[in-house]
Design a protein around this motif. Structure first.
Motif, PDB file in Angstrom:
ATOM      1  N   ILE A 137      -8.111  -2.391  13.420  1.00  0.00           N
ATOM      2  CA  ILE A 137      -6.746  -2.619  12.918  1.00  0.00           C
ATOM      3  C   ILE A 137      -6.507  -1.794  11.653  1.00  0.00           C
ATOM      4  O   ILE A 137      -5.469  -1.151  11.496  1.00  0.00           O
ATOM      5  CB  ILE A 137      -6.514  -4.124  12.619  1.00  0.00           C
ATOM      6  N   LYS A 138      -7.498  -1.798  10.757  1.00  0.00           N
ATOM      7  CA  LYS A 138      -7.295  -1.121   9.464  1.00  0.00           C
ATOM      8  C   LYS A 138      -7.064   0.382   9.634  1.00  0.00           C
ATOM      9  O   LYS A 138      -6.278   0.985   8.899  1.00  0.00           O
ATOM     10  CB  LYS A 138      -8.485  -1.373   8.530  1.00  0.00           C
ATOM     11  N   GLU A 139      -7.756   0.964  10.607  1.00  0.00           N
ATOM     12  CA  GLU A 139      -7.567   2.403  10.823  1.00  0.00           C
ATOM     13  C   GLU A 139      -6.120   2.695  11.238  1.00  0.00           C
ATOM     14  O   GLU A 139      -5.463   3.594  10.703  1.00  0.00           O
ATOM     15  CB  GLU A 139      -8.553   2.878  11.899  1.00  0.00           C
ATOM     16  N   ALA A 140      -5.632   1.901  12.181  1.00  0.00           N
ATOM     17  CA  ALA A 140      -4.246   2.088  12.635  1.00  0.00           C
ATOM     18  C   ALA A 140      -3.257   1.723  11.529  1.00  0.00           C
ATOM     19  O   ALA A 140      -2.209   2.362  11.357  1.00  0.00           O
ATOM     20  CB  ALA A 140      -3.998   1.217  13.873  1.00  0.00           C
ATOM     21  N   GLU A 141      -3.610   0.722  10.765  1.00  0.00           N
ATOM     22  CA  GLU A 141      -2.744   0.223   9.690  1.00  0.00           C
ATOM     23  C   GLU A 141      -2.523   1.292   8.619  1.00  0.00           C
ATOM     24  O   GLU A 141      -1.407   1.481   8.124  1.00  0.00           O
ATOM     25  CB  GLU A 141      -3.411  -1.011   9.083  1.00  0.00           C
ATOM     26  N   ARG A 142      -3.596   2.001   8.274  1.00  0.00           N
ATOM     27  CA  ARG A 142      -3.486   3.043   7.239  1.00  0.00           C
ATOM     28  C   ARG A 142      -2.553   4.171   7.696  1.00  0.00           C
ATOM     29  O   ARG A 142      -1.716   4.648   6.931  1.00  0.00           O
ATOM     30  CB  ARG A 142      -4.870   3.611   6.900  1.00  0.00           C
TER      31      ARG A 142
ATOM     32  N   GLY B 171      -8.529  -5.543  -3.575  1.00  0.00           N
ATOM     33  CA  GLY B 171      -9.854  -5.294  -3.028  1.00  0.00           C
ATOM     34  C   GLY B 171     -10.199  -3.841  -2.889  1.00  0.00           C
ATOM     35  O   GLY B 171     -10.022  -3.050  -3.828  1.00  0.00           O
ATOM     36  N   SER B 172     -10.631  -3.471  -1.685  1.00  0.00           N
ATOM     37  CA  SER B 172     -11.254  -2.154  -1.507  1.00  0.00           C
ATOM     38  C   SER B 172     -10.267  -0.999  -1.622  1.00  0.00           C
ATOM     39  O   SER B 172     -10.651   0.114  -1.971  1.00  0.00           O
ATOM     40  CB  SER B 172     -11.959  -2.092  -0.153  1.00  0.00           C
ATOM     41  N   GLY B 173      -9.008  -1.234  -1.312  1.00  0.00           N
ATOM     42  CA  GLY B 173      -7.998  -0.202  -1.548  1.00  0.00           C
ATOM     43  C   GLY B 173      -8.042   0.968  -0.585  1.00  0.00           C
ATOM     44  O   GLY B 173      -7.621   2.071  -0.937  1.00  0.00           O
ATOM     45  N   SER B 174      -8.471   0.737   0.659  1.00  0.00           N
ATOM     46  CA  SER B 174      -8.474   1.873   1.599  1.00  0.00           C
ATOM     47  C   SER B 174      -7.040   2.273   1.970  1.00  0.00           C
ATOM     48  O   SER B 174      -6.768   3.455   2.211  1.00  0.00           O
ATOM     49  CB  SER B 174      -9.302   1.561   2.854  1.00  0.00           C
ATOM     50  N   ASN B 175      -6.130   1.322   1.986  1.00  0.00           N
ATOM     51  CA  ASN B 175      -4.721   1.680   2.221  1.00  0.00           C
ATOM     52  C   ASN B 175      -4.170   2.466   1.038  1.00  0.00           C
ATOM     53  O   ASN B 175      -3.430   3.435   1.219  1.00  0.00           O
ATOM     54  CB  ASN B 175      -3.887   0.415   2.462  1.00  0.00           C
ATOM     55  N   LEU B 176      -4.526   2.049  -0.155  1.00  0.00           N
ATOM     56  CA  LEU B 176      -4.145   2.811  -1.351  1.00  0.00           C
ATOM     57  C   LEU B 176      -4.666   4.238  -1.254  1.00  0.00           C
ATOM     58  O   LEU B 176      -3.936   5.203  -1.529  1.00  0.00           O
ATOM     59  CB  LEU B 176      -4.718   2.133  -2.604  1.00  0.00           C
TER      60      LEU B 176
HETATM   61  C1  GRF Z   1      -5.506  -4.799   4.981  1.00  0.00           C
HETATM   62  O1  GRF Z   1      -6.003  -4.841   6.297  1.00  0.00           O
HETATM   63  C2  GRF Z   1      -4.352  -5.744   4.831  1.00  0.00           C
HETATM   64  O2  GRF Z   1      -3.616  -5.910   5.987  1.00  0.00           O
HETATM   65  C3  GRF Z   1      -5.032  -7.016   4.469  1.00  0.00           C
HETATM   66  O3  GRF Z   1      -6.070  -6.618   3.609  1.00  0.00           O
HETATM   67  C4  GRF Z   1      -6.509  -5.339   3.985  1.00  0.00           C
HETATM   68  C5  GRF Z   1      -6.595  -4.506   2.746  1.00  0.00           C
HETATM   69  O4  GRF Z   1      -7.493  -3.476   2.892  1.00  0.00           O
HETATM   70  N1  GRF Z   1      -4.114  -7.934   3.860  1.00  0.00           N
HETATM   71  P1  GRF Z   1      -7.724  -2.379   1.772  1.00  0.00           P
HETATM   72  O5  GRF Z   1      -7.983  -3.099   0.463  1.00  0.00           O
HETATM   73  O6  GRF Z   1      -6.492  -1.526   1.693  1.00  0.00           O
HETATM   74  O7  GRF Z   1      -8.918  -1.617   2.227  1.00  0.00           O
END
Ligand code: GRF
Length: 211
Positions: free
Chosen positions: A181-186, A21-26
């Motif tokens: 969650i996503k902000e902390a996750e990254r 998907g959006s790849g914000s973690n990437l």
């Molecule tokens: C993350 O929150 C991950 O935990 C979940 O999907 C999201 C992926 O976000 N499985 P992104 O594509 O990295 O923006």
């Protein structure tokens, strides 16, 4: 006990990142890798579908991309074999599932033991699966969060590398909680991957030790 030490050399560890998907973690990893002291570089980005924003982010960063769609293969096992071969060709030190919406099969797991990690948007073992934030909200928990873990054959069941918690606010919606969650996750992903590639890690039973 599985020991996965780093080479100890100055060469940056090679990461392959899988996205759907959006790849914000990437993007967070790509940004971190700009600093040579981080100790890693993204050598390829793979997706299970065409047209992901994650693949676009990779292309913008000059990182090679590949796509393997399950439906283009005769069987799920053939897909697993093709994905395994493509990832292996990049000789990764670590493979990061960052919003990759597929469970990799036995070949993949066997090819990269202890080296395939996934980030999930709940505090595992609570709320595995596709709707972590929504289930956290429905359950009324006051803390939600993200878990980075080493993939095994189960759904979000592998040994935990790192966890971070965020508060659930009274007026949260699935969207607002997901974003918090996503902000902390990254940040967690960047910090933990950095430690893994620089210091190595070991797995004993279900416990992961960094360094
Ligand atoms: C993350 O929150 C991950 O935990 C979940 O999907 C999201 C992926 O976000 N499985 P992104 O594509 O990295 O923006």
């Amino acid at each position: 006990m599985t020991d996965v030490p780093t080479s100890g050399s100055a060469a940056a560890a090679k990461l392959v990142v899988l996205v759907s998907g959006s790849g914000s973690n990437l993007q967070a990893l790509l940004d971190a890798c700009q600093d040579p002291a981080y100790g890693a570089r993204v050598v390829a980005v793979g997706a299970d579908r065409d047209g992901t924003y994650g693949a676009e982010r990779a292309a913008k960063a000059g990182v090679p991309t590949f796509v393997h769609r399950v439906k283009d293969h005769a069987t799920r096992d053939a897909w697993d074999e093709a994905l395994t071969a493509e990832v292996a060709a990049h000789e990764p030190d670590l493979i990061v599932s960052a919003g990759f919406l597929k469970l990799c099969g036995p070949r993949f797991l066997a090819a990269f033991p202890g080296r395939y990690i996934n980030t999930h948007n709940s505090l595992l073992p609570a709320f595995p699966g596709m709707n972590g934030p929504g289930e956290a909200l429905a359950a009324g928990v006051k803390l939600a969060g993200a878990t980075l873990f080493i993939c095994d054959a189960g759904v979000d069941t592998g040994p935990i590398v790192a966890q971070c918690a965020v508060p659930v606010e009274d007026d949260d919606t699935v969207e607002t909680l997901t974003e918090r969650i996503k902000e902390a996750e990254r940040a967690q992903l960047v910090a933990a991957v950095g430690r893994m590639v620089r210091d190595g890690w070991s797995v004993e039973g279900h416990r992961v030790r960094l360094g």
